[in-house]
Scaffold this motif. Structure first.
Motif, PDB file in Angstrom:
ATOM      1  N   UNK A   1       0.832  -1.649  -0.045  1.00  0.00           N
ATOM      2  CA  UNK A   1       0.281   0.240   0.252  1.00  0.00           C
ATOM      3  C   UNK A   1       1.043   1.322   0.090  1.00  0.00           C
ATOM      4  N   UNK A   2       2.035   1.308   0.412  1.00  0.00           N
ATOM      5  CA  UNK A   2       2.708   2.873   0.680  1.00  0.00           C
ATOM      6  C   UNK A   2       3.909   2.923  -0.730  1.00  0.00           C
ATOM      7  N   UNK A   3       4.004   1.883  -1.616  1.00  0.00           N
ATOM      8  CA  UNK A   3       4.253   1.593  -2.562  1.00  0.00           C
ATOM      9  C   UNK A   3       4.188   1.845  -3.717  1.00  0.00           C
ATOM     10  N   UNK A   4       2.273   2.180  -3.502  1.00  0.00           N
ATOM     11  CA  UNK A   4       1.746   2.690  -4.978  1.00  0.00           C
ATOM     12  C   UNK A   4       1.217   4.088  -4.980  1.00  0.00           C
ATOM     13  N   UNK A   5       1.984   3.979  -6.252  1.00  0.00           N
ATOM     14  CA  UNK A   5       2.017   6.041  -6.338  1.00  0.00           C
ATOM     15  C   UNK A   5       0.728   5.731  -6.766  1.00  0.00           C
ATOM     16  N   UNK A   6      -0.560   5.730  -7.328  1.00  0.00           N
ATOM     17  CA  UNK A   6      -1.657   5.871  -7.418  1.00  0.00           C
ATOM     18  C   UNK A   6      -2.492   5.014  -7.076  1.00  0.00           C
TER      19      UNK A   6
END
Length: 546
Positions: A421-426
Motif C-alpha cells: 500500500x505504501x509503494x503504490x503511486x496512485x
C-alpha cells in the motif's frame, strides 16, 4: 373398463383449438339449455384415459441440442393413467417412423429420423404399471451425438398395441434433436493457467484476463470479437494474435428479499433467464473456446445482501445458486456485494460473519471443479483480513481468485495493492490482504473505459509500469469493466482500448530504464466489432437480440 389412449398437448391441441373456435362462431345465436338434473354420460365415467409423458416437459414436442462430436443427453418417458389398473400392465415403446412426413409437414421442418445407433433405452423399452397403480416407473433414453453430422433429427416414440388399444398414434412424444457445429474462434485463447504447478514462475504466465458482460444490453458472444496482438518494435514484426477473456462474468443477477417468506431469493431477471435458457447459442460458444463462464451475483437494492444474511437464508440461497450452476453447466460464481441497499427500515443490520459464511458455504456447494471469485470493493470486504471479525473463517482459503472492484472512469486507473500500500503511486483505495489468500490469486487492477473527450492525464497508465518495475506485481490477473461494443457515443473515439493497459502490465511489455524505451508492444484488435453480421460496417454489433 376400457382405456382410451389420448393426448392433450401441442399438435392435437392446435387442431382442437381451431375446431372449438369454429364451433363457437357457428353457434353464436343458439339458445342455451338451462334444464337441470341430467346425468353425465355413463360411458365417459367408465373410460380410463392414459398418456405417454416426458419427464422434462409437459408437451409432446421436446427440443434438445447436442454439439457435433461425442456428447450425449439423457431424457425419460413414463405412462400415466387416470385410474389404477386392476392387474399388471406392460406397454411397449416403439419408434414410429411412419409419422415423420406428416410431422414435418405440420411443423414446416425437415427432420430426419434419428439413427438407431444414436439412441439407447437405458432400462429397456417396456413400461410396466403394477396392479392398483396408475403410473409406470421412468424409463431413461440416452441420445448420442457421436457420428452425426450437424443437422435436424427427430425420434418419435409411441406406445405399442394394447388389448384395449384405441388412438395409439395420438400417444407420441417427438424428441427433436439438433446437432450443432462447435464454435471455433478466429484465434486461440491466450491461455493463462488457472492453477500453476508448484514451483512454476508466475512471471512467465500469460495475462489472466477477466471480463464482465451485462446481459441487460449485450449478447455474451461480444467477447469473441476481442483479441490481443503482440508486436516487436525493432525490427517491426507481428509475433501473434490471440483471443482474450479467460473468465467471463455474466451479470446482472441479484439477491432479493422476499417479504412474504423471509427468503433470500436468487433473481436471474428476464435477460439472464433468456441467456441461460438458450445456453447453446449464448454460452456454449464461449466455453468451447476454453473460456470460463460464471455468474456475477450482486445486491438487489432491497436492504438484504451478503453482509446481513441469517444462516438459514445462506443455506437456502446457496442451494438456489447451486441448482442454476449445475442445470446450465456454468463454470462458477463471482460475488460482488454492491447495490444491496443496506440500512433500509426493518432489515437486519450488517455484520462481519455473514459474508464469510456465505463464501464458505458456496465453496462447499460448488466443489473444487468450479470457480469461486470475490470482487474486493468497499466496506463488505474490508475486514476479510481479520479472522477474529470473520468468525475464524480464512476467506482466502475458499477462493480461487479475488480482485479489485475499483474502476471509476472519472479517475486514473487505480492500483489496489493490499501487499504494497505504501509503494503504490496512485491508489485512493487500500485494503489489507484477505486472510489465507495467495498474492498470486489477487488482481490489483480493474481497468475502466475512458471517453474520447477525457484529458490525457486521466487515461495515462505509465504508473502501472512504474508499479510493475518496482517489483510490486505478484499476479497476472487483469480485470476490465463491462465490455462494450462499437457505438456512436462518447466512447467511440477511444473504443475498448485495453491494449495500452496490457502493454504497461505485461512482464514483456514496456521494458528498460526509461518508460519510452521498450522492445515489445501490445495492441487490441477489435476491428471485427465494426462489421455487422450481414458484413456491412456499422454500429451496435452484439447488442442483445431478444
Amino acid at each position: 373398463m376400457k382405456t382410451n389412449y389420448k393426448i392433450f398437448r401441442t399438435i392435437r391441441m392446435m387442431l382442437f383449438a381451431a375446431t372449438v373456435l369454429a364451433g363457437f362462431t357457428a353457434c353464436e345465436t343458439d339458445s342455451v339449455e338451462r334444464e337441470g338434473g341430467k346425468l353425465p354420460d355413463k360411458d365417459g365415467i367408465e373410460n380410463v384415459y392414459g398418456i405417454l409423458r416426458c419427464s422434462s416437459s409437459c408437451e409432446n414436442i421436446v427440443d434438445m441440442i447436442l454439439t457435433e462430436g461425442n456428447g450425449f443427453l439423457v431424457n425419460g418417458v413414463y405412462f400415466e393413467q387416470t385410474k389404477p389398473v386392476s392387474e399388471n400392465v406392460s406397454i411397449q415403446l416403439q419408434i414410429d417412423e411412419s409419422v415423420i412426413e406428416a410431422y414435418n409437414t405440420l411443423t414446416g421442418e425437415e427432420r430426419a429420423l434419428l439413427p438407431e445407433s444414436n439412441y439407447e433405452f437405458m432400462e429397456g423399452n417396456t413400461l410396466e404399471i403394477s396392479a392398483n397403480g396408475k403410473q409406470s416407473p421412468l424409463k431413461r433414453i440416452k441420445f448420442l451425438a457421436e457420428g452425426l453430422a450437424a443437422g435436424e433429427y427427430v425420434l418419435p416414440i409411441s406406445i405399442g398395441e394394447q388389448e384395449q388399444g384405441n388412438i395409439l398414434r395420438d400417444n407420441i412424444i417427438y424428441f427433436n434433436i439438433t446437432i450443432r457445429e462447435p464454435f471455433v474462434g478466429d484465434y486461440p485463447l491466450d491461455q493463462a493457467k488457472f492453477y500453476p504447478e508448484e514451483g512454476e514462475d508466475n512471471a512467465t504466465e500469460p495475462i489472466l484476463m477477466v471480463f464482465y458482460i451485462n446481459t441487460k444490453d449485450y449478447d455474451p458472444r461480444l467477447v469473441t470479437d476481442f483479441y490481443l496482438t503482440k508486436k516487436k518494435r525493432r525490427p517491426s514484426q507481428e509475433l501473434w494474435t490471440r483471443a482474450v477473456g479467460n473468465i467471463i462474468n455474466l451479470r446482472t443477477v441479484v439477491l432479493k428479499y422476499d417479504e412474504a417468506s423471509g427468503r433470500a431469493l436468487l433473481d436471474l431477471g428476464a435477460d439472464m433467464t433468456y441467456v441461460l435458457s438458450h445456453a447453446s447459442t449464448y454460452i456454449w460458444p464461449l466455453q468451447e473456446t476454453e473460456r470460463k463462464v460464471c455468474l456475477s451475483l450482486e445486491g438487489g437494492g432491497t436492504g438484504l445482501g451478503f453482509c446481513n444474511l441469517s444462516d438459514e437464508q445462506i443455506a437456502d440461497f446457496v442451494a438456489q445458486v447451486k441448482t442454476v450452476v449445475e442445470t446450465y453447466n456454468l463454470d462458477g460464481i463471482n460475488l460482488w456485494d454492491r447495490n444491496s441497499g443496506y440500512g433500509k427500515e426493518g432489515m437486519p443490520e450488517t455484520n462481519t460473519t455473514s459474508y464469510p459464511k456465505l463464501i464458505k458455504a458456496m465453496r462447499e456447494a460448488l466443489g473444487s471443479d468450479r470457480l469461486l471469485t470475490v470482487t474486493d470493493h468497499e466496506e463488505p470486504t474490508e475486514y476479510f483480513w481479520d479472522t477474529e471479525a470473520t468468525g475464524g473463517i480464512e476467506v482466502g482459503q475458499y477462493l480461487d481468485y479475488a480482485w479489485s472492484g475499483y474502476n471509476n472512469g472519472n479517475e486514473v486507473t487505480q492500483i489496489c495493492d493490499p501487499w504494497h500500500p505504501d509503494d503504490v503511486e496512485v491508489s485512493k483505495y487500500t485494503h489489507k490482504p484477505f486472510a489465507g489468500l495467495d498474492p498470486a490469486k489477487y488482481g490489483c487492477i480493474n481497468s475502466p473505459w475512458y471517453k474520447g473527450t477525457d484529458p490525457s492525464s486521466l487515461i495515462d497508465r505509465k504508473h502501472i509500469y512504474r508499479w510493475r518495475a518496482a517489483g510490486n506485481k505478484q499476479s497476472q490477473i487483469l480485470v476490465f469493466q463491462d465490455l462494450m461494443t462499437r457505438l456512436q457515443n462518447e466512447y467511440e473515439a477511444t473504443g475498448q482500448s485495453y491494449g495500452e493497459v496490457c502493454l504497461y502490465f505485461a512482464d514483456d511489455g514496456k521494458t528498460g530504464t526509461s518508460i519510452l524505451a521498450y522492445s515489445n508492444n501490445y495492441t487490441d484488435v477489435t476491428s471485427n466489432l465494426m462489421f455487422l453480421p450481414d458484413g456491412t460496417i456499422g454500429y451496435g454489433k452484439w447488442l442483445k437480440d431478444w
